[in-house]
Design an enzyme around this catalytic site. Structure first.
Site, PDB file in Angstrom:
ATOM      1  N   CYS A  72       4.984  -5.560  -8.981  1.00 21.76           N
ATOM      2  CA  CYS A  72       4.836  -4.131  -8.650  1.00 21.76           C
ATOM      3  C   CYS A  72       6.201  -3.460  -8.566  1.00 21.76           C
ATOM      4  O   CYS A  72       6.543  -2.624  -9.383  1.00 21.76           O
ATOM      5  CB  CYS A  72       4.120  -3.988  -7.303  1.00 21.76           C
TER       6      CYS A  72
HETATM    7  N1  SAJ Z   1      11.768  -7.010  -0.608  1.00 26.04           N
HETATM    8  C1  SAJ Z   1      13.041  -6.999  -0.082  1.00 26.04           C
HETATM    9  N2  SAJ Z   1      13.275  -6.256   1.028  1.00 26.04           N
HETATM   10  C2  SAJ Z   1      12.281  -5.522   1.630  1.00 26.04           C
HETATM   11  C3  SAJ Z   1      11.000  -5.543   1.074  1.00 26.04           C
HETATM   12  C4  SAJ Z   1      10.761  -6.295  -0.044  1.00 26.04           C
HETATM   13  O1  SAJ Z   1      13.942  -7.644  -0.602  1.00 26.04           O
HETATM   14  O2  SAJ Z   1      12.549  -4.878   2.651  1.00 26.04           O
HETATM   15  C5  SAJ Z   1      11.504  -7.796  -1.819  1.00 26.04           C
HETATM   16  C6  SAJ Z   1      10.468  -8.868  -1.595  1.00 26.04           C
HETATM   17  O3  SAJ Z   1      11.083 -10.060  -1.146  1.00 26.04           O
HETATM   18  C7  SAJ Z   1       9.866  -9.022  -2.977  1.00 26.04           C
HETATM   19  C8  SAJ Z   1       9.950  -7.619  -3.550  1.00 26.04           C
HETATM   20  O4  SAJ Z   1      10.953  -6.935  -2.805  1.00 26.04           O
HETATM   21  O5  SAJ Z   1      10.625  -9.901  -3.767  1.00 26.04           O
HETATM   22  C9  SAJ Z   1       8.645  -6.852  -3.451  1.00 26.04           C
HETATM   23  O6  SAJ Z   1       8.225  -6.946  -2.126  1.00 26.04           O
HETATM   24  P1  SAJ Z   1       7.022  -6.024  -1.526  1.00 26.04           P
HETATM   25  O7  SAJ Z   1       6.998  -6.247  -0.061  1.00 26.04           O
HETATM   26  O8  SAJ Z   1       7.141  -4.656  -1.990  1.00 26.04           O
HETATM   27  O9  SAJ Z   1       5.726  -6.761  -2.056  1.00 26.04           O
HETATM   28  P2  SAJ Z   1       4.857  -6.547  -3.348  1.00 26.04           P
HETATM   29  O10 SAJ Z   1       5.602  -6.632  -4.604  1.00 26.04           O
HETATM   30  O11 SAJ Z   1       3.706  -7.479  -3.175  1.00 26.04           O
HETATM   31  O12 SAJ Z   1       4.385  -5.036  -3.202  1.00 26.04           O
HETATM   32  C10 SAJ Z   1       3.098  -4.776  -2.785  1.00 26.04           C
HETATM   33  C11 SAJ Z   1       2.859  -3.376  -3.243  1.00 26.04           C
HETATM   34  N3  SAJ Z   1       1.463  -3.158  -3.248  1.00 26.04           N
HETATM   35  C12 SAJ Z   1       0.934  -2.522  -4.319  1.00 26.04           C
HETATM   36  O13 SAJ Z   1       1.594  -2.145  -5.268  1.00 26.04           O
HETATM   37  C13 SAJ Z   1      -0.508  -2.297  -4.267  1.00 26.04           C
HETATM   38  C14 SAJ Z   1       3.533  -2.372  -2.347  1.00 26.04           C
HETATM   39  O14 SAJ Z   1       3.017  -1.069  -2.612  1.00 26.04           O
HETATM   40  C15 SAJ Z   1       3.298  -2.691  -0.912  1.00 26.04           C
HETATM   41  O15 SAJ Z   1       3.955  -1.714  -0.104  1.00 26.04           O
HETATM   42  C16 SAJ Z   1       3.871  -4.055  -0.646  1.00 26.04           C
HETATM   43  O16 SAJ Z   1       3.028  -4.961  -1.388  1.00 26.04           O
HETATM   44  C17 SAJ Z   1       3.852  -4.389   0.830  1.00 26.04           C
HETATM   45  O17 SAJ Z   1       4.034  -3.456   1.632  1.00 26.04           O
HETATM   46  O18 SAJ Z   1       3.738  -5.568   1.119  1.00 26.04           O
END
Ligand code: SAJ
Length: 440
Positions: free
Chosen positions: A275
Protein backbone atom coordinates in the site's frame (compact mmCIF):
# COMPACT_ATOMS: atom_id res chain seq x y z
CA UNK A 1 -41.79 0.30 -8.91
CA UNK A 2 -38.57 1.75 -10.36
CA UNK A 3 -35.41 -0.36 -10.63
CA UNK A 4 -34.04 1.68 -7.73
CA UNK A 5 -37.04 0.84 -5.54
CA UNK A 6 -36.93 -2.82 -6.51
CA UNK A 7 -33.23 -3.04 -5.63
CA UNK A 8 -33.65 -1.23 -2.30
CA UNK A 9 -36.41 -3.71 -1.45
CA UNK A 10 -34.24 -6.67 -2.47
CA UNK A 11 -31.42 -5.32 -0.31
CA UNK A 12 -33.76 -4.96 2.66
CA UNK A 13 -35.07 -8.49 2.11
CA UNK A 14 -31.59 -9.95 1.61
CA UNK A 15 -32.64 -11.15 -1.85
CA UNK A 16 -29.59 -9.67 -3.56
CA UNK A 17 -27.00 -12.21 -4.73
CA UNK A 18 -23.54 -10.78 -4.08
CA UNK A 19 -20.25 -11.47 -5.78
CA UNK A 20 -16.67 -10.66 -4.73
CA UNK A 21 -13.91 -10.83 -7.32
CA UNK A 22 -10.48 -11.41 -5.79
CA UNK A 23 -10.37 -13.54 -2.63
CA UNK A 24 -7.30 -12.04 -0.98
CA UNK A 25 -6.84 -10.14 2.29
CA UNK A 26 -9.53 -7.68 1.17
CA UNK A 27 -11.97 -9.84 -0.80
CA UNK A 28 -12.29 -12.89 1.43
CA UNK A 29 -13.08 -11.00 4.65
CA UNK A 30 -15.61 -8.92 2.70
CA UNK A 31 -17.25 -12.00 1.13
CA UNK A 32 -17.58 -13.52 4.62
CA UNK A 33 -19.17 -10.36 6.04
CA UNK A 34 -21.61 -10.07 3.11
CA UNK A 35 -22.64 -13.71 3.52
CA UNK A 36 -22.90 -13.30 7.30
CA UNK A 37 -25.31 -10.41 6.68
CA UNK A 38 -27.64 -12.86 4.91
CA UNK A 39 -26.74 -12.34 1.25
CA UNK A 40 -25.94 -15.44 -0.77
CA UNK A 41 -22.41 -14.71 -1.94
CA UNK A 42 -20.22 -16.09 -4.71
CA UNK A 43 -16.48 -15.57 -4.46
CA UNK A 44 -14.50 -15.41 -7.69
CA UNK A 45 -10.78 -15.96 -8.05
CA UNK A 46 -8.42 -17.05 -10.81
CA UNK A 47 -6.47 -19.23 -8.35
CA UNK A 48 -8.09 -22.66 -8.03
CA UNK A 49 -6.30 -23.36 -4.76
CA UNK A 50 -8.00 -20.37 -3.15
CA UNK A 51 -11.40 -21.39 -4.54
CA UNK A 52 -10.96 -24.97 -3.33
CA UNK A 53 -9.83 -23.77 0.08
CA UNK A 54 -12.89 -21.57 0.48
CA UNK A 55 -15.25 -24.34 -0.63
CA UNK A 56 -13.63 -26.66 1.90
CA UNK A 57 -14.17 -24.03 4.60
CA UNK A 58 -10.41 -23.62 5.07
CA UNK A 59 -9.36 -20.01 5.68
CA UNK A 60 -5.99 -18.85 4.35
CA UNK A 61 -6.45 -15.26 5.57
CA UNK A 62 -5.53 -14.53 9.19
CA UNK A 63 -8.45 -12.13 9.64
CA UNK A 64 -11.00 -14.79 8.57
CA UNK A 65 -11.92 -17.46 11.14
CA UNK A 66 -12.11 -20.95 9.64
CA UNK A 67 -15.22 -21.62 11.74
CA UNK A 68 -17.02 -18.66 10.16
CA UNK A 69 -16.04 -19.75 6.69
CA UNK A 70 -17.07 -23.38 7.29
CA UNK A 71 -20.45 -22.36 8.71
CA UNK A 72 -21.24 -20.09 5.73
CA UNK A 73 -20.16 -22.68 3.17
CA UNK A 74 -22.13 -25.45 4.89
CA UNK A 75 -25.24 -23.22 5.00
CA UNK A 76 -24.86 -22.54 1.28
CA UNK A 77 -24.42 -18.80 1.92
CA UNK A 78 -20.90 -18.67 0.47
CA UNK A 79 -19.27 -20.56 -2.38
CA UNK A 80 -16.28 -19.81 -4.57
CA UNK A 81 -15.58 -20.48 -8.22
CA UNK A 82 -13.05 -19.87 -10.99
CA UNK A 83 -15.94 -19.76 -13.48
CA UNK A 84 -16.43 -16.05 -14.10
CA UNK A 85 -19.50 -16.71 -16.24
CA UNK A 86 -21.34 -17.16 -12.93
CA UNK A 87 -21.12 -13.39 -12.46
CA UNK A 88 -24.37 -13.39 -14.44
CA UNK A 89 -26.11 -14.73 -11.31
CA UNK A 90 -24.93 -11.79 -9.24
CA UNK A 91 -26.76 -8.51 -8.53
CA UNK A 92 -24.00 -6.73 -6.54
CA UNK A 93 -20.37 -7.34 -7.44
CA UNK A 94 -17.27 -5.97 -5.69
CA UNK A 95 -13.86 -5.93 -7.37
CA UNK A 96 -11.03 -6.58 -4.90
CA UNK A 97 -8.21 -7.42 -7.28
CA UNK A 98 -4.58 -6.31 -6.73
CA UNK A 99 -3.25 -3.08 -8.20
CA UNK A 100 0.53 -3.60 -8.08
CA UNK A 101 3.32 -1.79 -9.89
CA UNK A 102 5.01 -3.10 -13.01
CA UNK A 103 8.78 -3.41 -13.44
CA UNK A 104 8.97 0.31 -14.19
CA UNK A 105 7.04 1.20 -10.98
CA UNK A 106 4.06 2.21 -13.15
CA UNK A 107 0.48 1.20 -12.21
CA UNK A 108 -0.48 -2.28 -13.37
CA UNK A 109 -4.26 -2.31 -13.44
CA UNK A 110 -4.49 -5.33 -15.69
CA UNK A 111 -6.10 -7.33 -12.86
CA UNK A 112 -8.83 -4.72 -12.51
CA UNK A 113 -9.36 -4.56 -16.28
CA UNK A 114 -9.64 -8.33 -16.50
CA UNK A 115 -12.25 -8.42 -13.72
CA UNK A 116 -14.24 -5.58 -15.30
CA UNK A 117 -14.22 -7.31 -18.71
CA UNK A 118 -15.55 -10.48 -17.05
CA UNK A 119 -18.35 -8.43 -15.51
CA UNK A 120 -19.14 -6.71 -18.83
CA UNK A 121 -19.71 -10.11 -20.43
CA UNK A 122 -22.33 -10.93 -17.81
CA UNK A 123 -23.71 -7.46 -17.07
CA UNK A 124 -27.49 -7.38 -16.72
CA UNK A 125 -30.11 -4.75 -15.85
CA UNK A 126 -30.06 -3.60 -12.23
CA UNK A 127 -26.50 -4.81 -11.53
CA UNK A 128 -24.48 -2.86 -8.95
CA UNK A 129 -20.69 -2.74 -9.39
CA UNK A 130 -18.27 -1.47 -6.73
CA UNK A 131 -14.53 -1.15 -7.40
CA UNK A 132 -12.46 -1.37 -4.18
CA UNK A 133 -8.96 -1.83 -5.59
CA UNK A 134 -6.74 1.14 -4.82
CA UNK A 135 -6.10 3.06 -8.02
CA UNK A 136 -5.47 6.48 -9.51
CA UNK A 137 -8.32 9.01 -9.41
CA UNK A 138 -10.45 8.75 -12.55
CA UNK A 139 -10.13 4.97 -13.03
CA UNK A 140 -13.81 4.21 -12.35
CA UNK A 141 -15.17 6.79 -14.76
CA UNK A 142 -12.45 6.71 -17.42
CA UNK A 143 -11.60 3.00 -17.53
CA UNK A 144 -14.29 0.90 -15.83
CA UNK A 145 -17.40 2.67 -17.09
CA UNK A 146 -16.58 2.42 -20.84
CA UNK A 147 -15.72 -1.27 -20.56
CA UNK A 148 -19.04 -1.99 -18.81
CA UNK A 149 -21.00 0.17 -21.28
CA UNK A 150 -19.48 -1.84 -24.15
CA UNK A 151 -22.13 -4.35 -23.13
CA UNK A 152 -24.70 -1.95 -24.57
CA UNK A 153 -26.12 -1.17 -21.12
CA UNK A 154 -26.08 2.43 -19.86
CA UNK A 155 -24.32 3.37 -16.65
CA UNK A 156 -26.64 5.00 -14.12
CA UNK A 157 -29.73 3.74 -15.90
CA UNK A 158 -29.30 0.02 -16.60
CA UNK A 159 -26.50 -0.65 -14.08
CA UNK A 160 -24.92 1.20 -11.18
CA UNK A 161 -21.19 1.83 -10.78
CA UNK A 162 -19.14 3.25 -7.92
CA UNK A 163 -15.82 3.21 -6.08
CA UNK A 164 -15.34 2.33 -2.43
CA UNK A 165 -11.76 2.29 -1.07
CA UNK A 166 -10.67 -0.86 0.76
CA UNK A 167 -9.21 0.02 4.14
CA UNK A 168 -8.28 -3.41 5.42
CA UNK A 169 -5.34 -3.42 7.78
CA UNK A 170 -4.22 -7.06 7.96
CA UNK A 171 -3.73 -8.27 11.53
CA UNK A 172 -5.34 -5.23 13.12
CA UNK A 173 -7.08 -6.56 16.23
CA UNK A 174 -9.30 -3.49 16.64
CA UNK A 175 -10.32 -2.42 13.16
CA UNK A 176 -11.72 -5.00 10.73
CA UNK A 177 -13.78 -5.21 7.56
CA UNK A 178 -17.04 -4.97 9.49
CA UNK A 179 -16.26 -1.91 11.62
CA UNK A 180 -13.94 0.18 9.44
CA UNK A 181 -15.93 3.17 8.13
CA UNK A 182 -16.64 3.05 4.40
CA UNK A 183 -16.58 5.72 1.70
CA UNK A 184 -18.63 5.33 -1.50
CA UNK A 185 -18.56 7.50 -4.60
CA UNK A 186 -21.16 6.58 -7.23
CA UNK A 187 -21.63 7.62 -10.86
CA UNK A 188 -24.97 9.28 -10.23
CA UNK A 189 -27.06 9.60 -7.07
CA UNK A 190 -28.87 6.29 -7.58
CA UNK A 191 -25.56 4.43 -7.83
CA UNK A 192 -24.26 6.08 -4.68
CA UNK A 193 -27.49 5.37 -2.80
CA UNK A 194 -27.79 1.74 -3.87
CA UNK A 195 -24.14 0.78 -3.38
CA UNK A 196 -24.11 2.57 -0.03
CA UNK A 197 -27.29 0.73 0.98
CA UNK A 198 -25.62 -2.59 0.19
CA UNK A 199 -22.57 -1.77 2.30
CA UNK A 200 -24.75 -0.47 5.13
CA UNK A 201 -26.70 -3.72 5.11
CA UNK A 202 -23.40 -5.51 5.77
CA UNK A 203 -21.12 -3.18 7.72
CA UNK A 204 -21.46 -1.47 11.07
CA UNK A 205 -21.08 2.16 10.13
CA UNK A 206 -23.04 4.63 8.01
CA UNK A 207 -21.30 5.08 4.66
CA UNK A 208 -19.68 8.42 3.83
CA UNK A 209 -21.34 9.28 0.53
CA UNK A 210 -18.84 11.09 -1.73
CA UNK A 211 -20.12 13.12 -4.67
CA UNK A 212 -18.15 11.07 -7.21
CA UNK A 213 -15.92 8.00 -7.57
CA UNK A 214 -12.95 10.33 -8.14
CA UNK A 215 -13.39 11.86 -4.67
CA UNK A 216 -13.46 8.36 -3.16
CA UNK A 217 -10.44 7.24 -5.21
CA UNK A 218 -8.48 10.34 -4.22
CA UNK A 219 -9.39 10.02 -0.53
CA UNK A 220 -7.75 6.61 -0.40
CA UNK A 221 -4.62 7.84 -2.15
CA UNK A 222 -4.49 10.77 0.29
CA UNK A 223 -4.74 8.42 3.29
CA UNK A 224 -1.72 6.42 2.23
CA UNK A 225 0.33 9.24 0.73
CA UNK A 226 -0.10 11.00 4.09
CA UNK A 227 1.54 7.98 5.73
CA UNK A 228 4.33 7.77 3.16
CA UNK A 229 5.24 11.45 3.58
CA UNK A 230 5.15 11.33 7.38
CA UNK A 231 7.26 8.19 7.45
CA UNK A 232 9.76 9.88 5.13
CA UNK A 233 9.81 12.91 7.42
CA UNK A 234 10.50 10.90 10.58
CA UNK A 235 13.16 8.84 8.80
CA UNK A 236 14.94 12.04 7.81
CA UNK A 237 14.68 13.28 11.40
CA UNK A 238 16.17 9.97 12.55
CA UNK A 239 19.17 10.32 10.25
CA UNK A 240 19.88 13.88 11.40
CA UNK A 241 19.27 13.10 15.09
CA UNK A 242 21.83 10.33 14.86
CA UNK A 243 24.29 12.78 13.30
CA UNK A 244 23.94 15.20 16.19
CA UNK A 245 23.61 12.59 18.94
CA UNK A 246 19.95 13.04 19.87
CA UNK A 247 17.73 10.00 20.55
CA UNK A 248 14.96 10.29 17.94
CA UNK A 249 12.82 7.77 19.82
CA UNK A 250 12.81 10.01 22.89
CA UNK A 251 12.12 13.04 20.70
CA UNK A 252 8.98 11.32 19.36
CA UNK A 253 7.82 10.41 22.88
CA UNK A 254 8.23 14.04 23.86
CA UNK A 255 6.35 15.32 20.80
CA UNK A 256 3.58 12.79 21.47
CA UNK A 257 2.69 14.61 24.68
CA UNK A 258 1.09 17.25 22.47
CA UNK A 259 -2.59 16.18 22.50
CA UNK A 260 -3.43 17.84 19.19
CA UNK A 261 -1.81 18.63 15.88
CA UNK A 262 0.74 15.84 16.00
CA UNK A 263 0.42 12.19 14.95
CA UNK A 264 3.41 9.98 15.81
CA UNK A 265 5.24 8.09 13.10
CA UNK A 266 8.36 6.04 13.75
CA UNK A 267 11.62 5.63 11.86
CA UNK A 268 12.37 2.26 10.33
CA UNK A 269 14.54 0.43 7.82
CA UNK A 270 12.28 1.51 4.96
CA UNK A 271 8.66 1.25 3.82
CA UNK A 272 7.29 -2.13 2.80
CA UNK A 273 3.92 -3.62 1.98
CA UNK A 274 1.65 -3.29 -1.00
CA UNK A 275 0.00 0.00 0.00
CA UNK A 276 2.26 2.71 1.33
CA UNK A 277 5.14 2.39 -1.13
CA UNK A 278 2.74 1.67 -4.01
CA UNK A 279 -0.28 3.95 -3.73
CA UNK A 280 1.62 7.24 -4.17
CA UNK A 281 2.95 5.86 -7.47
CA UNK A 282 -0.66 5.70 -8.70
CA UNK A 283 -1.08 9.35 -7.80
CA UNK A 284 2.19 10.31 -9.48
CA UNK A 285 1.05 8.47 -12.61
CA UNK A 286 -2.14 10.56 -12.77
CA UNK A 287 -0.26 13.75 -11.88
CA UNK A 288 2.20 13.17 -14.70
CA UNK A 289 -0.65 13.23 -17.22
CA UNK A 290 -1.27 16.81 -16.03
CA UNK A 291 2.45 17.61 -16.05
CA UNK A 292 2.15 17.99 -12.26
CA UNK A 293 4.63 16.69 -9.65
CA UNK A 294 4.01 15.93 -5.97
CA UNK A 295 7.38 17.12 -4.73
CA UNK A 296 6.57 16.17 -1.13
CA UNK A 297 5.79 12.57 -2.10
CA UNK A 298 8.76 12.29 -4.43
CA UNK A 299 11.01 13.47 -1.61
CA UNK A 300 9.53 11.13 1.00
CA UNK A 301 9.76 8.16 -1.37
CA UNK A 302 13.40 9.03 -2.02
CA UNK A 303 14.13 9.13 1.72
CA UNK A 304 12.23 5.90 2.39
CA UNK A 305 13.86 4.09 -0.53
CA UNK A 306 17.30 5.00 0.85
CA UNK A 307 16.67 3.71 4.37
CA UNK A 308 17.92 0.15 3.69
CA UNK A 309 21.27 1.43 2.45
CA UNK A 310 21.44 3.87 5.38
CA UNK A 311 20.91 0.96 7.76
CA UNK A 312 23.64 -1.07 6.05
CA UNK A 313 26.05 1.87 6.47
CA UNK A 314 25.14 2.12 10.16
CA UNK A 315 25.75 -1.63 10.61
CA UNK A 316 29.12 -1.33 8.86
CA UNK A 317 30.09 1.65 11.04
CA UNK A 318 29.08 -0.29 14.16
CA UNK A 319 31.22 -3.33 13.23
CA UNK A 320 34.15 -1.13 12.35
CA UNK A 321 33.93 1.02 15.48
CA UNK A 322 33.39 -1.86 17.93
CA UNK A 323 35.42 -4.69 16.41
CA UNK A 324 37.51 -3.12 13.60
CA UNK A 325 35.64 -5.46 11.28
CA UNK A 326 34.39 -4.64 7.81
CA UNK A 327 31.07 -5.82 6.46
CA UNK A 328 33.00 -7.96 4.02
CA UNK A 329 33.29 -11.41 5.61
CA UNK A 330 31.12 -10.52 8.62
CA UNK A 331 28.20 -12.65 9.76
CA UNK A 332 24.87 -10.88 10.28
CA UNK A 333 21.59 -12.24 11.68
CA UNK A 334 18.45 -10.42 10.54
CA UNK A 335 15.52 -10.61 12.98
CA UNK A 336 12.21 -10.24 11.11
CA UNK A 337 11.67 -10.12 7.34
CA UNK A 338 7.93 -9.29 7.34
CA UNK A 339 7.25 -5.75 6.13
CA UNK A 340 5.76 -4.78 9.48
CA UNK A 341 5.27 -6.10 13.00
CA UNK A 342 3.64 -9.46 13.67
CA UNK A 343 2.43 -10.32 10.17
CA UNK A 344 3.49 -13.01 7.68
CA UNK A 345 3.77 -10.81 4.58
CA UNK A 346 7.18 -9.80 3.27
CA UNK A 347 6.17 -8.00 0.08
CA UNK A 348 8.45 -5.01 -0.58
CA UNK A 349 9.96 -5.69 2.83
CA UNK A 350 12.88 -3.38 3.66
CA UNK A 351 14.53 -6.27 5.51
CA UNK A 352 14.98 -8.05 2.19
CA UNK A 353 16.57 -4.94 0.67
CA UNK A 354 18.95 -4.87 3.64
CA UNK A 355 19.84 -8.53 3.13
CA UNK A 356 20.59 -7.80 -0.54
CA UNK A 357 22.78 -4.82 0.35
CA UNK A 358 24.68 -6.70 3.10
CA UNK A 359 25.38 -9.61 0.77
CA UNK A 360 26.53 -7.17 -1.90
CA UNK A 361 29.11 -5.93 0.63
CA UNK A 362 30.35 -9.48 1.17
CA UNK A 363 28.55 -10.17 4.44
CA UNK A 364 27.12 -13.59 5.21
CA UNK A 365 23.46 -13.20 6.26
CA UNK A 366 20.95 -15.41 8.04
CA UNK A 367 17.44 -14.52 9.12
CA UNK A 368 14.93 -15.60 11.72
CA UNK A 369 11.25 -14.74 11.50
CA UNK A 370 8.71 -16.76 13.50
CA UNK A 371 5.98 -15.78 11.06
CA UNK A 372 7.87 -16.40 7.82
CA UNK A 373 9.68 -19.73 7.34
CA UNK A 374 10.92 -18.93 3.85
CA UNK A 375 10.63 -16.44 1.02
CA UNK A 376 11.48 -16.43 -2.66
CA UNK A 377 13.55 -13.47 -3.87
CA UNK A 378 15.09 -13.03 -7.29
CA UNK A 379 14.60 -16.75 -7.94
CA UNK A 380 16.38 -17.81 -4.73
CA UNK A 381 14.67 -19.37 -1.71
CA UNK A 382 15.73 -17.92 1.64
CA UNK A 383 14.97 -20.14 4.66
CA UNK A 384 14.49 -18.84 8.17
CA UNK A 385 16.69 -20.29 10.93
CA UNK A 386 14.58 -22.91 12.67
CA UNK A 387 15.17 -21.60 16.19
CA UNK A 388 16.64 -18.46 17.75
CA UNK A 389 19.22 -20.14 19.96
CA UNK A 390 22.03 -18.65 22.03
CA UNK A 391 24.47 -20.50 19.78
CA UNK A 392 23.05 -18.91 16.65
CA UNK A 393 23.16 -15.43 18.17
CA UNK A 394 26.71 -15.93 19.44
CA UNK A 395 27.82 -17.22 16.04
CA UNK A 396 27.28 -13.89 14.27
CA UNK A 397 29.11 -10.57 14.47
CA UNK A 398 25.91 -8.53 14.67
CA UNK A 399 22.18 -9.02 15.07
CA UNK A 400 19.86 -6.58 13.24
CA UNK A 401 16.25 -6.10 14.34
CA UNK A 402 14.41 -5.14 11.16
CA UNK A 403 10.86 -6.20 12.10
CA UNK A 404 9.79 -6.56 15.72
CA UNK A 405 7.92 -9.73 16.65
CA UNK A 406 7.25 -9.08 20.31
CA UNK A 407 4.98 -12.09 20.62
CA UNK A 408 7.76 -14.51 19.75
CA UNK A 409 11.17 -13.01 20.42
CA UNK A 410 12.77 -12.36 23.85
CA UNK A 411 14.94 -9.35 23.11
CA UNK A 412 16.74 -9.54 26.47
CA UNK A 413 17.79 -13.07 25.52
CA UNK A 414 19.01 -11.75 22.16
CA UNK A 415 20.88 -8.85 23.78
CA UNK A 416 22.53 -11.13 26.33
CA UNK A 417 24.06 -13.35 23.64
CA UNK A 418 24.71 -10.82 20.89
CA UNK A 419 28.15 -9.32 20.26
CA UNK A 420 26.38 -6.24 18.87
CA UNK A 421 22.78 -5.41 18.05
CA UNK A 422 21.46 -2.80 15.60
CA UNK A 423 17.83 -2.06 16.43
CA UNK A 424 15.93 -0.29 13.62
CA UNK A 425 12.57 -0.38 15.49
CA UNK A 426 13.44 0.44 19.10
CA UNK A 427 12.21 -3.07 19.93
CA UNK A 428 14.73 -3.13 22.79
CA UNK A 429 13.41 0.04 24.44
CA UNK A 430 12.48 -1.79 27.70
CA UNK A 431 15.92 -3.34 28.19
CA UNK A 432 18.08 -2.00 30.99
CA UNK A 433 21.52 -2.84 29.59
CA UNK A 434 21.96 -1.33 26.13
CA UNK A 435 25.73 -1.40 26.08
CA UNK A 436 25.86 -3.56 22.94
CA UNK A 437 22.81 -2.00 21.27
CA UNK A 438 22.71 0.82 18.72
CA UNK A 439 19.43 2.37 17.59
CA UNK A 440 18.45 3.68 14.18
N1 SAJ B 1 6.20 2.25 8.80
C1 SAJ B 1 7.23 2.97 9.37
N2 SAJ B 1 6.93 3.91 10.30
C2 SAJ B 1 5.63 4.16 10.68
C3 SAJ B 1 4.60 3.43 10.08
C4 SAJ B 1 4.91 2.48 9.15
O1 SAJ B 1 8.40 2.76 9.05
O2 SAJ B 1 5.41 5.02 11.54
C5 SAJ B 1 6.52 1.25 7.78
C6 SAJ B 1 6.07 -0.14 8.19
O3 SAJ B 1 7.10 -0.79 8.92
C7 SAJ B 1 5.82 -0.80 6.85
C8 SAJ B 1 5.33 0.35 5.98
O4 SAJ B 1 5.78 1.55 6.61
O5 SAJ B 1 7.01 -1.32 6.31
C9 SAJ B 1 3.82 0.39 5.85
O6 SAJ B 1 3.30 0.34 7.14
P1 SAJ B 1 1.74 0.65 7.46
O7 SAJ B 1 1.60 0.69 8.94
O8 SAJ B 1 1.27 1.80 6.72
O9 SAJ B 1 1.02 -0.70 7.05
P2 SAJ B 1 0.36 -1.16 5.70
O10 SAJ B 1 1.23 -1.09 4.53
O11 SAJ B 1 -0.24 -2.49 6.02
O12 SAJ B 1 -0.78 -0.07 5.49
C10 SAJ B 1 -2.09 -0.40 5.77
C11 SAJ B 1 -2.88 0.61 5.01
N3 SAJ B 1 -4.20 0.12 4.89
C12 SAJ B 1 -4.79 0.23 3.68
O13 SAJ B 1 -4.25 0.71 2.70
C13 SAJ B 1 -6.17 -0.27 3.61
C14 SAJ B 1 -2.89 1.95 5.69
O14 SAJ B 1 -3.90 2.77 5.12
C15 SAJ B 1 -3.15 1.81 7.15
O15 SAJ B 1 -3.15 3.10 7.75
C16 SAJ B 1 -2.06 0.96 7.74
O16 SAJ B 1 -2.27 -0.35 7.17
C17 SAJ B 1 -2.14 0.91 9.25
O17 SAJ B 1 -2.53 1.94 9.83
O18 SAJ B 1 -1.74 -0.10 9.78
Amino acid sequence: MTIREILLKKIANREIVAGVIGLGYVGLPLAVEVAKAGFRTIGFDIKKEKVDSVNQGLSYIGDVAGSDLRMLVEKGMLAATTDFSEIGKVDFVVICTPTPLDAHRQPDISYVESAVKSIAEQLHEGMMVSLESTTYPGTTEELVKPILESSGLKCGEDFYLGFSPERVDPGNAVYNTKNIPKVVGGLGTDACELISAMYEAVLENKVFRASSPAVAEMSKILENSYRNVNIGLINEFAIFCNKIGIDIWEVIEAAKTKPFGFAPFYPGPGVGGHCIPVDPCYLNYKASTYDFRFLTIEASMEVNDRMPEYCVKRIGDMLNRRFRKSLNGSKILILGVAYKQDIDDCRESPAIHIIDALRAEGADTKFFDPNISRFLHHGKVYESEKELTAGLIQSVDAVVITTPTHSDVDYEFVRRHAKALFDTRNATKELADKSNIELL
